[in-house]
Design a protein around this motif. Structure first.
Motif, PDB file in Angstrom:
ATOM      1  N   PHE A  81     -15.519   3.474 -20.564  1.00 18.89           N
ATOM      2  CA  PHE A  81     -16.456   4.659 -20.972  1.00 18.89           C
ATOM      3  C   PHE A  81     -16.069   5.062 -22.563  1.00 18.89           C
ATOM      4  O   PHE A  81     -17.100   5.314 -23.125  1.00 18.89           O
ATOM      5  CB  PHE A  81     -16.059   5.788 -20.179  1.00 18.89           C
ATOM      6  N   HIS A  84     -17.700   2.397 -24.619  1.00 19.75           N
ATOM      7  CA  HIS A  84     -19.211   3.044 -24.585  1.00 19.75           C
ATOM      8  C   HIS A  84     -19.530   3.901 -25.364  1.00 19.75           C
ATOM      9  O   HIS A  84     -20.533   3.755 -26.349  1.00 19.75           O
ATOM     10  CB  HIS A  84     -19.489   3.154 -23.279  1.00 19.75           C
ATOM     11  N   ASP A  85     -18.727   4.753 -25.569  1.00 25.90           N
ATOM     12  CA  ASP A  85     -18.989   6.009 -26.604  1.00 25.90           C
ATOM     13  C   ASP A  85     -18.992   5.634 -27.963  1.00 25.90           C
ATOM     14  O   ASP A  85     -19.577   6.046 -28.762  1.00 25.90           O
ATOM     15  CB  ASP A  85     -18.110   7.246 -26.497  1.00 25.90           C
ATOM     16  N   HIS A  88     -21.924   3.510 -29.352  1.00 31.72           N
ATOM     17  CA  HIS A  88     -22.951   4.618 -29.736  1.00 31.72           C
ATOM     18  C   HIS A  88     -22.823   5.332 -30.820  1.00 31.72           C
ATOM     19  O   HIS A  88     -23.569   6.427 -31.157  1.00 31.72           O
ATOM     20  CB  HIS A  88     -23.367   5.665 -28.389  1.00 31.72           C
ATOM     21  N   TYR A 113     -16.554  -6.547 -26.929  1.00 30.18           N
ATOM     22  CA  TYR A 113     -17.141  -5.438 -27.568  1.00 30.18           C
ATOM     23  C   TYR A 113     -18.536  -5.733 -28.316  1.00 30.18           C
ATOM     24  O   TYR A 113     -19.437  -5.083 -27.904  1.00 30.18           O
ATOM     25  CB  TYR A 113     -16.291  -4.750 -28.410  1.00 30.18           C
ATOM     26  N   TRP A 116     -21.246  -6.441 -25.462  1.00 29.56           N
ATOM     27  CA  TRP A 116     -21.566  -5.397 -24.952  1.00 29.56           C
ATOM     28  C   TRP A 116     -22.707  -4.710 -25.780  1.00 29.56           C
ATOM     29  O   TRP A 116     -23.527  -4.261 -25.361  1.00 29.56           O
ATOM     30  CB  TRP A 116     -20.347  -4.543 -24.252  1.00 29.56           C
ATOM     31  N   HIS A 120     -26.245  -3.554 -24.806  1.00 29.24           N
ATOM     32  CA  HIS A 120     -26.620  -2.267 -24.551  1.00 29.24           C
ATOM     33  C   HIS A 120     -27.755  -1.986 -25.489  1.00 29.24           C
ATOM     34  O   HIS A 120     -28.616  -1.151 -25.253  1.00 29.24           O
ATOM     35  CB  HIS A 120     -25.535  -1.470 -24.644  1.00 29.24           C
ATOM     36  N   PHE A 239     -23.142   2.626 -13.500  1.00 29.85           N
ATOM     37  CA  PHE A 239     -24.233   2.549 -14.175  1.00 29.85           C
ATOM     38  C   PHE A 239     -25.381   2.464 -13.445  1.00 29.85           C
ATOM     39  O   PHE A 239     -26.711   2.583 -13.987  1.00 29.85           O
ATOM     40  CB  PHE A 239     -23.821   1.357 -15.084  1.00 29.85           C
TER      41      PHE A 239
END
Length: 348
Positions: A81, A84-85, A88, A113, A116, A120, A239
């Protein structure tokens, strides 16, 4: 280091509604970085993760290690997580600083990474689009009637009963993520390819050495299966609620605001749900403002929900368990024509 990052695509046509909503959110200060939050969050995660491995060495060759397998499944998701942050750009303003956090956390859990980020980015640009959203391109599942009709052989059989197979298939999600990450290393165009390769090799070398050094072969294999399967279920359950079972955008032309809101679903709940799902329960707000720090999503929700109500935009939110009910109902409905066709007598 090349900067990565997932940012909202620019709408093809002017989106005055989104511009208005953006002004409201920005005026509320919700796009400001939360450095202290992430400093505490990352520190606690790393300490807990390290403590788990200390406990692993202390317990030794014992079936009690299966409890730690569940703990590591939880920690792998929590670390993912954070990755993921970072992808972004929620943690720092600069892409380079976020990428350092992203690569580091990807290495800790054995994920690429860069792979992903590529997946994403395309998902955020075209959520629930049959051709353009990679999250709808899962061979073992069919999310639209056209996908179901295109299945052949064993995959077609799986599509018929996919609602029953959904959660069992999630047991393989962790392994699938590892495989996809390793396969990505063969792509010559992968940015930071050497860094990714080094991190993945280090992860698997350290992980497998520790497990087989401390545990007997049988216990080690069971530990790995329990850990990876539980992690896969956790990731899938985190997800899937955000988009599965929501309208698809194939063949539709909508502005950015409506495309993101109408394809997303929030999960209702309090602080515990926020923590467990890593903020992904605010899927609508996250898709509208991907760079918004995770702890600000809860505060942005009433602003976005009230704005959608004023502009007659359907805003979908339901409880956690009800969300999975919608997902399974959708999968079962997509498989219904395939089941019906298999029962029809063959035409001579």
């Amino acid at each position: 280091m090349t900067s990565f990052g997932v940012s909202p695509p620019k709408p093809v046509t002017p989106d005055h509604d989104y511009a208005e909503l953006s002004r409201l959110v920005r005026a509320s200060g919700l796009l400001r970085r939360r450095h202290r939050y992430y400093a505490v969050k990352i520190t606690l995660n790393v300490l807990a993760f390290a403590g788990g491995w200390v406990g692993f060495a202390f317990i030794g060759d014992s079936w009690w290690q299966l409890f730690l397998a569940a703990f590591f499944a939880f920690m792998f998701a929590q670390l993912a997580f954070i990755g993921h942050d970072a992808g972004h750009r929620q943690i720092f303003r600069t892409g380079r600083a976020n990428d350092v956090i992203g690569f580091w956390h990807g290495g800790m859990v054995g994920l690429s990474y860069g792979w992903w980020i590529d997946q994403h980015t395309r998902h955020h640009a075209n959520p629930n689009h049959e051709q353009d959203d990679p999250d709808l391109d899962i061979p073992a599942l069919a999310f639209t009637g056209a996908q179901g009709d295109a299945k052949r052989g064993f995959l077609r059989w799986m599509a018929k009963y996919q609602a029953f197979l959904f959660f069992p298939l999630l047991l393989l999600e962790g392994f699938s993520l590892h495989v996809a990450s390793v396969q990505t290393l063969r792509r010559t165009g992968l940015r930071a390819r050497k860094t990714e390769a080094l991190l993945l090799v280090a992860h698997f070398a350290v992980y497998l050495t520790a497990v087989f050094l401390v545990l007997s072969p049988l216990t080690a294999v069971v530990f790995i299966l329990a850990h990876q399967c539980l992690w896969g279920v956790y990731m899938g359950c985190s997800f899937a609620p955000g988009h599965k079972g929501m309208p698809t955008m194939t063949g539709q032309s909508l502005d950015f605001l409506r495309k993101q809101v109408l394809t997303s679903r929030n999960v209702r709940g309090g602080t515990w749900v926020d923590f467990t799902l890593g903020g992904l329960n605010y899927q609508i707000e996250h898709h509208l403002f991907p760079s918004m720090p995770r702890p600000n999503l809860r505060r942005a929700q009433p602003i976005v929900r009230e704005f959608c109500a004023r502009h007659d935009i359907e805003y979908t939110q339901c409880g956690w368990l009800r969300t999975y009910g919608y997902v399974l109902q959708h999968l079962h409905a997509i498989g219904a024509p395939l089941r019906a066709a298999s029962r029809e007598p063959a035409v001579p």
